[in-house]
Motif scaffolding. Structure first.
Motif, PDB file in Angstrom:
ATOM      1  N   PHE A   1      -2.833   2.175  -4.118  1.00  0.00           N
ATOM      2  CA  PHE A   1      -2.489   3.732  -3.664  1.00  0.00           C
ATOM      3  C   PHE A   1      -3.680   4.134  -2.604  1.00  0.00           C
ATOM      4  N   ILE A   2      -3.277   4.668  -1.620  1.00  0.00           N
ATOM      5  CA  ILE A   2      -4.387   4.878  -0.495  1.00  0.00           C
ATOM      6  C   ILE A   2      -4.119   6.037   0.256  1.00  0.00           C
ATOM      7  N   ALA A   3      -5.215   6.848   0.721  1.00  0.00           N
ATOM      8  CA  ALA A   3      -4.702   8.064   1.551  1.00  0.00           C
ATOM      9  C   ALA A   3      -6.100   7.832   2.606  1.00  0.00           C
ATOM     10  N   SER A   4      -5.575   7.533   3.863  1.00  0.00           N
ATOM     11  CA  SER A   4      -6.439   6.999   5.076  1.00  0.00           C
ATOM     12  C   SER A   4      -7.352   8.177   5.282  1.00  0.00           C
ATOM     13  N   TYR A   5      -6.801   9.479   5.390  1.00  0.00           N
ATOM     14  CA  TYR A   5      -7.724  10.447   5.980  1.00  0.00           C
ATOM     15  C   TYR A   5      -8.625  11.058   4.822  1.00  0.00           C
ATOM     16  N   ALA A   6      -8.433  10.896   3.615  1.00  0.00           N
ATOM     17  CA  ALA A   6      -8.877  11.473   2.560  1.00  0.00           C
ATOM     18  C   ALA A   6      -9.806  10.111   1.970  1.00  0.00           C
TER      19      ALA A   6
ATOM     20  N   ALA B   1       0.760  -1.154   0.015  1.00  0.00           N
ATOM     21  CA  ALA B   1      -0.046   0.163   0.100  1.00  0.00           C
ATOM     22  C   ALA B   1       1.050   1.123  -0.014  1.00  0.00           C
ATOM     23  N   ILE B   2       0.601   2.257  -1.140  1.00  0.00           N
ATOM     24  CA  ILE B   2       1.450   3.384  -1.251  1.00  0.00           C
ATOM     25  C   ILE B   2       0.579   4.299  -0.343  1.00  0.00           C
ATOM     26  N   THR B   3       0.969   4.767   0.858  1.00  0.00           N
ATOM     27  CA  THR B   3       0.164   5.638   1.669  1.00  0.00           C
ATOM     28  C   THR B   3       0.204   7.120   1.354  1.00  0.00           C
ATOM     29  N   LYS B   4      -0.591   7.937   1.913  1.00  0.00           N
ATOM     30  CA  LYS B   4      -0.527   9.388   1.695  1.00  0.00           C
ATOM     31  C   LYS B   4      -0.455   9.779   0.346  1.00  0.00           C
ATOM     32  N   SER B   5      -1.320   9.116  -0.691  1.00  0.00           N
ATOM     33  CA  SER B   5      -1.410   9.196  -2.156  1.00  0.00           C
ATOM     34  C   SER B   5      -2.093  10.133  -2.582  1.00  0.00           C
ATOM     35  N   ASP B   6      -2.916  10.976  -1.777  1.00  0.00           N
ATOM     36  CA  ASP B   6      -3.588  12.014  -2.127  1.00  0.00           C
ATOM     37  C   ASP B   6      -2.949  13.229  -2.688  1.00  0.00           C
ATOM     38  N   MET B   7      -1.601  13.005  -2.228  1.00  0.00           N
ATOM     39  CA  MET B   7      -0.891  14.310  -3.029  1.00  0.00           C
ATOM     40  C   MET B   7      -0.107  13.802  -4.314  1.00  0.00           C
ATOM     41  N   LEU B   8      -0.571  12.755  -4.785  1.00  0.00           N
ATOM     42  CA  LEU B   8      -0.038  12.221  -6.304  1.00  0.00           C
ATOM     43  C   LEU B   8      -0.890  12.479  -7.290  1.00  0.00           C
ATOM     44  N   ASP B   9      -0.394  12.739  -8.310  1.00  0.00           N
ATOM     45  CA  ASP B   9      -1.422  12.870  -9.632  1.00  0.00           C
ATOM     46  C   ASP B   9      -1.216  11.306 -10.328  1.00  0.00           C
ATOM     47  N   ASP B  10      -1.670  11.128 -11.414  1.00  0.00           N
ATOM     48  CA  ASP B  10      -1.747   9.905 -11.969  1.00  0.00           C
ATOM     49  C   ASP B  10      -0.470   9.649 -12.797  1.00  0.00           C
ATOM     50  N   GLU B  11       0.262  10.471 -13.081  1.00  0.00           N
ATOM     51  CA  GLU B  11       1.855  10.515 -13.838  1.00  0.00           C
ATOM     52  C   GLU B  11       2.557  10.034 -12.537  1.00  0.00           C
ATOM     53  N   LEU B  12       2.649  10.537 -11.188  1.00  0.00           N
ATOM     54  CA  LEU B  12       3.624  10.087 -10.276  1.00  0.00           C
ATOM     55  C   LEU B  12       3.023   8.636  -9.892  1.00  0.00           C
ATOM     56  N   LYS B  13       1.816   8.285 -10.028  1.00  0.00           N
ATOM     57  CA  LYS B  13       1.705   7.093  -9.336  1.00  0.00           C
ATOM     58  C   LYS B  13       2.068   5.955 -10.430  1.00  0.00           C
ATOM     59  N   GLU B  14       2.029   6.207 -11.564  1.00  0.00           N
ATOM     60  CA  GLU B  14       2.672   5.507 -12.760  1.00  0.00           C
ATOM     61  C   GLU B  14       4.146   5.330 -12.409  1.00  0.00           C
ATOM     62  N   GLU B  15       4.739   6.440 -12.213  1.00  0.00           N
ATOM     63  CA  GLU B  15       6.323   6.269 -11.877  1.00  0.00           C
ATOM     64  C   GLU B  15       6.384   5.439 -10.769  1.00  0.00           C
ATOM     65  N   ILE B  16       5.913   5.610  -9.713  1.00  0.00           N
ATOM     66  CA  ILE B  16       6.013   4.779  -8.490  1.00  0.00           C
ATOM     67  C   ILE B  16       5.777   3.326  -8.501  1.00  0.00           C
ATOM     68  N   ALA B  17       4.548   2.975  -9.358  1.00  0.00           N
ATOM     69  CA  ALA B  17       4.175   1.526  -9.756  1.00  0.00           C
ATOM     70  C   ALA B  17       5.365   1.103 -10.430  1.00  0.00           C
ATOM     71  N   ALA B  18       5.962   1.632 -11.128  1.00  0.00           N
ATOM     72  CA  ALA B  18       6.945   1.026 -12.165  1.00  0.00           C
ATOM     73  C   ALA B  18       8.348   0.822 -11.330  1.00  0.00           C
ATOM     74  N   THR B  19       8.401   1.131 -10.190  1.00  0.00           N
ATOM     75  CA  THR B  19       9.409   0.552  -9.281  1.00  0.00           C
ATOM     76  C   THR B  19       9.253  -0.531  -8.402  1.00  0.00           C
ATOM     77  N   LEU B  20       8.032  -0.859  -8.326  1.00  0.00           N
ATOM     78  CA  LEU B  20       7.420  -1.981  -7.455  1.00  0.00           C
ATOM     79  C   LEU B  20       7.506  -3.372  -8.238  1.00  0.00           C
ATOM     80  N   PRO B  21       7.486  -4.391  -7.510  1.00  0.00           N
ATOM     81  CA  PRO B  21       7.502  -5.676  -7.979  1.00  0.00           C
ATOM     82  C   PRO B  21       6.219  -5.999  -8.621  1.00  0.00           C
TER      83      PRO B  21
END
Length: 331
Positions: A308-313, A281-301
């Motif tokens: 991608f989650i944001a608990s408070y949001a 789970a990538i937390t605090k992801s309410d600060m990410l746009d779709d492009e940043l999410k794709e970049e992070i996802a590419a580094t994961l196995p």
């Protein structure tokens, strides 16, 4: 819970009861002063038994119960009377408790179910009275057995939290926040490392009145397998979780490196932990746009599902619960 009420490790001295001695006695009646042997057997020494209690979550009640000594069996008596058995000691423990011998490190007992009783230390058998040794050639045996000794030694009682999902991550990864949003648990939340010092449990409601148990575990750091930080005290609780949810904050400097450190610490502590089902789970992801999410996802196995989650949001939490439920219920 954060103020020392949670105790997951206790050292005690335990001794089961010694068996009572058999009696060496000869019957004497008015008309037969040599009626023969009638010595009874000794009673069994008291057992020490562990009983699972689902309402308990700590070993705190044993903190000042350092010597657990069961009662000895009673001696045999005349007229073939058997001695009384020593009274058993029943110790109630939370589910997930194991008993270990201090000297050998061997696991002697394990309690996993509510109401389960495990005979931990067996009391010594009572000795046989002399009436058991009468034969055609020895009709007046004067010998009776002594009782067997009980079992004694320094022992450890160790609690490993039972939960369906264990939250694994560095300090301040958002584990406590997620647990507080998904369940009624109220863990301490603050913006500094090691806010959580003890495991916190919460029941997460799912569809159709289903639910599962989630554990917020103290934050891991590099070197935890060698005892750094909360070290082994944290890692042993992971052994009982069927699913591991790795939590990595979106603002991490290196998501791939952080996951590698977490997995490496588990492997160094116990390689079998890597056989468990894993999610990310990538937390605090309410600060990410779709492009940043794709970049992070590419580094994961590719072989570990991620979300991608944001608990408070309240973002991505329904998808996360669906993923966790599938992982828990899949064979």
């Amino acid at each position: 819970m954060e103020k020392g009420n949670f105790v997951d490790y206790i050292r005690i001295f335990a001794r089961s009861g010694k068996g009572g001695a058999g009696s060496s006695h000869f019957a004497r009646t008015k008309f037969n002063p040599q009626a023969g042997p009638d010595g009874g057997d000794g009673g069994r020494g008291g057992h020490i038994i562990l009983r699972g209690n689902a309402q308990m979550w700590t070993l705190l009640h044993l903190r000042y119960y350092k010597n657990v000594l069961a009662e000895n069996g009673g001696r045999g008596d005349k007229n073939n009377c058997t001695g009384a058995d020593g009274e058993d000691i029943v110790i109630e423990v939370p589910l997930g408790t194991i008993a270990r011998d201090e000297e050998t490190g061997e696991v002697e007992a394990e309690v996993l179910e509510d109401g389960q009783e495990v005979l931990w230390l067996r009391g010594g058998r009572g000795g046989l009275g002399n009436q058991n040794f009468a034969t055609a050639t020895n009709q007046a045996p004067e010998y009776a057995q002594p009782g067997e000794d009980g079992v004694e030694g320094w022992k450890y009682l160790e609690l490993k939290i039972l939960a369906d999902v264990g939250l694994v991550g560095f300090p301040n990864a958002g584990k406590s926040t997620l647990l507080s949003v998904l369940s009624a648990a109220k863990p301490k939340i603050a913006n500094y490392a090691f806010t959580t010092l003890t495991p916190q449990l919460g029941i997460v409601a799912y569809r159709d009145n289903k639910s599962f148990c989630m554990a917020d575990l103290p934050g891991i750091i590099e070197g935890a397998a060698e005892g750094k930080g909360l070290g082994h005290r944290f890692l042993r609780h992971i052994e009982r979780n069927s699913v591991l949810l790795f939590m990595i904050p979106a603002d991490s400097d290196d998501h791939e490196r952080e996951l590698e450190v977490l997995i490496n610490e588990l492997e160094e502590y116990n390689p079998e932990l890597l056989n468990k089902k894993m999610l990310i789970a990538i937390t605090k992801s309410d600060m990410l746009d779709d492009e940043l999410k794709e970049e992070i996802a590419a580094t994961l196995p590719d072989d570990i599902p991620h979300v991608f989650i944001a608990s408070y949001a309240n973002q991505g939490l329904v998808e996360l619960k669906d993923m966790l439920w599938r992982a828990i219920t899949e064979d």
